[in-house]
Design a protein around this motif. Structure first.
Motif, short mmCIF file in Angstrom:
data_model
loop_
_atom_site.label_atom_id
_atom_site.label_comp_id
_atom_site.label_asym_id
_atom_site.label_seq_id
_atom_site.Cartn_x
_atom_site.Cartn_y
_atom_site.Cartn_z
N PRO A 232 0.82 -1.23 0.00
CA PRO A 232 0.00 0.00 0.00
C PRO A 232 0.84 1.27 0.00
CG PRO A 232 -0.01 -1.03 2.16
CD PRO A 232 0.67 -2.00 1.25
N LEU A 233 2.03 1.23 0.60
CA LEU A 233 2.88 2.42 0.60
C LEU A 233 3.33 2.79 -0.81
CD1 LEU A 233 5.11 1.91 3.79
CD2 LEU A 233 3.21 3.51 3.47
N HIS A 234 3.53 1.78 -1.65
CA HIS A 234 3.89 2.06 -3.04
C HIS A 234 2.76 2.79 -3.74
CE1 HIS A 234 5.29 1.55 -7.13
NE2 HIS A 234 4.15 0.94 -7.43
N VAL A 235 1.54 2.37 -3.48
CA VAL A 235 0.39 3.03 -4.09
C VAL A 235 0.26 4.47 -3.57
CG1 VAL A 235 -2.12 2.97 -4.35
CG2 VAL A 235 -0.80 0.84 -4.41
N LEU A 236 0.43 4.65 -2.26
CA LEU A 236 0.27 5.98 -1.67
C LEU A 236 1.38 6.94 -2.08
CD1 LEU A 236 -0.80 4.99 1.96
CD2 LEU A 236 -2.27 5.84 0.13
N ALA A 237 2.59 6.42 -2.26
CA ALA A 237 3.73 7.30 -2.52
C ALA A 237 4.00 7.52 -4.00
CB ALA A 237 4.98 6.74 -1.84
N ASP A 238 3.67 6.56 -4.86
CA ASP A 238 4.12 6.62 -6.25
C ASP A 238 3.01 6.80 -7.27
OD1 ASP A 238 6.68 6.24 -5.28
OD2 ASP A 238 6.61 4.06 -5.51
N THR A 239 1.77 6.88 -6.83
CA THR A 239 0.67 7.06 -7.79
C THR A 239 -0.09 8.35 -7.46
OG1 THR A 239 -0.88 5.79 -6.43
CG2 THR A 239 0.43 4.57 -8.05
N PRO A 240 -0.60 9.04 -8.47
CA PRO A 240 -1.35 10.29 -8.20
C PRO A 240 -2.57 10.07 -7.32
CG PRO A 240 -0.73 10.15 -10.51
CD PRO A 240 -0.42 8.82 -9.92
N ILE A 241 -3.34 9.00 -7.59
CA ILE A 241 -4.52 8.74 -6.78
C ILE A 241 -4.13 8.41 -5.34
CG2 ILE A 241 -4.58 6.30 -7.41
CD1 ILE A 241 -7.59 8.63 -6.75
N GLY A 242 -2.98 7.75 -5.17
CA GLY A 242 -2.51 7.44 -3.82
C GLY A 242 -2.13 8.69 -3.05
N GLN A 243 -1.51 9.66 -3.74
CA GLN A 243 -1.17 10.93 -3.09
C GLN A 243 -2.42 11.67 -2.63
OE1 GLN A 243 2.43 12.59 -3.01
NE2 GLN A 243 2.33 10.40 -2.58
N VAL A 244 -3.44 11.68 -3.49
CA VAL A 244 -4.69 12.35 -3.12
C VAL A 244 -5.34 11.66 -1.94
CG1 VAL A 244 -7.00 12.97 -3.91
CG2 VAL A 244 -5.03 13.24 -5.44
N LEU A 245 -5.38 10.32 -1.98
CA LEU A 245 -5.99 9.57 -0.88
C LEU A 245 -5.22 9.75 0.43
CD1 LEU A 245 -6.90 6.22 -2.70
CD2 LEU A 245 -8.46 8.05 -1.98
N LEU A 246 -3.88 9.81 0.33
CA LEU A 246 -3.07 9.99 1.54
C LEU A 246 -3.36 11.34 2.21
CD1 LEU A 246 -0.77 9.06 3.39
CD2 LEU A 246 0.84 10.04 1.76
N ALA A 247 -3.38 12.40 1.41
CA ALA A 247 -3.66 13.72 1.98
C ALA A 247 -5.08 13.82 2.51
CB ALA A 247 -3.41 14.80 0.93
N THR A 248 -6.04 13.27 1.73
CA THR A 248 -7.44 13.34 2.17
C THR A 248 -7.66 12.52 3.42
OG1 THR A 248 -8.11 13.58 -0.14
CG2 THR A 248 -9.81 12.97 1.44
N GLY A 249 -7.08 11.32 3.47
CA GLY A 249 -7.24 10.48 4.65
C GLY A 249 -6.65 11.11 5.89
N ALA A 250 -5.47 11.74 5.76
CA ALA A 250 -4.85 12.39 6.92
C ALA A 250 -5.71 13.56 7.41
CB ALA A 250 -3.45 12.88 6.55
N LEU A 251 -6.27 14.33 6.48
CA LEU A 251 -7.13 15.45 6.86
C LEU A 251 -8.38 14.95 7.59
CD1 LEU A 251 -6.88 17.68 3.67
CD2 LEU A 251 -5.95 18.20 5.93
N LEU A 252 -8.98 13.87 7.09
CA LEU A 252 -10.19 13.35 7.73
C LEU A 252 -9.88 12.77 9.11
CD1 LEU A 252 -11.94 11.62 4.69
CD2 LEU A 252 -12.58 13.76 5.81
N ILE A 253 -8.78 12.04 9.23
CA ILE A 253 -8.42 11.45 10.53
C ILE A 253 -8.15 12.54 11.56
CG2 ILE A 253 -6.66 10.11 11.73
CD1 ILE A 253 -6.38 8.43 9.20
#
Length: 270
Positions: A232-253
């Motif tokens: 999952p870290l590869h998806v979050l760090a190396d893909t555009p959708i993963g970057q968006v999900l990472l930032a959005t998830g952190a904001l929601l949490i």
């Protein structure tokens, strides 16, 4: 003969040489200058956000920068909020004790200025400062309410309590009500609010634990995914959708953590 004895005493004092300095210091103590303690500057939300964003960018890219900045600021705000709540509680407890001593002195017939001075002797430092201001103003015949307002401006955590004490003092002087009885009512009210705050804080332990578990579950899910080689870290760090999900998830949490903390802290505020 006396000179010989004196020289012999000096010789014994400085021999052996390796112990001479310690013996001389014991005879003539030297005043030591207090060591200056260098304190690190207090971090601010902006500094923490910039540092966290830099670290997050290096590890997980732009999305990681946003996520880590929000996480750092949220952790700092929660730590500062808990520290402020503990300080308010400690100050309120100190004022309860100081008011109790003040009321006891007034009931035995002490002058208000003398009673406030005696109450300040064994009180908490902040409560002692407020009682000292009351004593000085009452001795000079000044406006105690205004003096308490100035003391509250120096220590915001005492603003509510000192406001009540000032109004009670003004009420007693204006209407001839016994000062001890009015101040004792203020003390009982503050003590009851503290007891209620402790009870509610204990009952809120369950909701606080649930909020903490819900905030940690996404991170545990990512670690579990890495453990089973789902990457999952590869998806979050190396893909555009993963970057968006990472930032959005952190904001929601972090938003959920702050909102739940606001609800629980508001319920237990003394």
């Amino acid at each position: 003969m006396s000179i010989s004895v004196a020289l012999l005493a000096v010789a014994v004092l400085v021999w052996p040489v390796r112990h001479a300095q310690r013996r001389l210091r014991a005879l003539m103590p030297v005043e030591r200058q207090p060591k200056r303690r260098w304190r690190l500057p207090r971090p601010t939300n902006a500094v923490l956000a910039v540092v966290g964003a830099g670290v997050g960018w290096c590890v997980l890219g732009p999305g990681g920068a946003v996520a880590n900045a929000v996480l750092c600021v949220t952790c700092w705000r929660r730590w500062h909020s808990r520290r402020s709540r503990r300080r308010r509680t400690q100050v309120a407890e100190g004022m309860v004790g100081a008011l109790g001593a003040l009321v006891a002195e007034l009931r035995v017939g002490a002058h208000p200025a003398t009673a406030a001075e005696r109450a300040a002797m064994d009180a908490d430092p902040l409560a002692a400062k407020a009682m000292s201001a009351v004593a000085k103003t009452a001795r000079l015949g000044g406006d105690v309410d205004r003096a308490l307002v100035r003391s509250a401006a120096d220590e915001p955590s005492l603003a509510g309590v000192l406001g009540q004490v000032g109004r009670a003092w003004r009420l007693a002087g204006r209407h001839g009500v016994p000062l001890a009885e009015v101040l004792d009512s203020v003390r009982r009210d503050l003590d009851q609010r503290l007891q209620f705050s402790r009870q509610v804080h204990a009952r809120m332990a369950g909701p606080r634990a649930s909020a903490a578990v819900l905030a940690v579950l996404p991170e545990l899910g990512v670690l579990l995914g890495e453990a089973i080689d789902a990457r999952p870290l590869h998806v979050l760090a190396d893909t555009p959708i993963g970057q968006v999900l990472l930032a959005t998830g952190a904001l929601l949490i972090c938003g959920g953590v702050l909102w739940s903390a606001k609800l629980t802290d508001h319920a237990v505020m003394p």
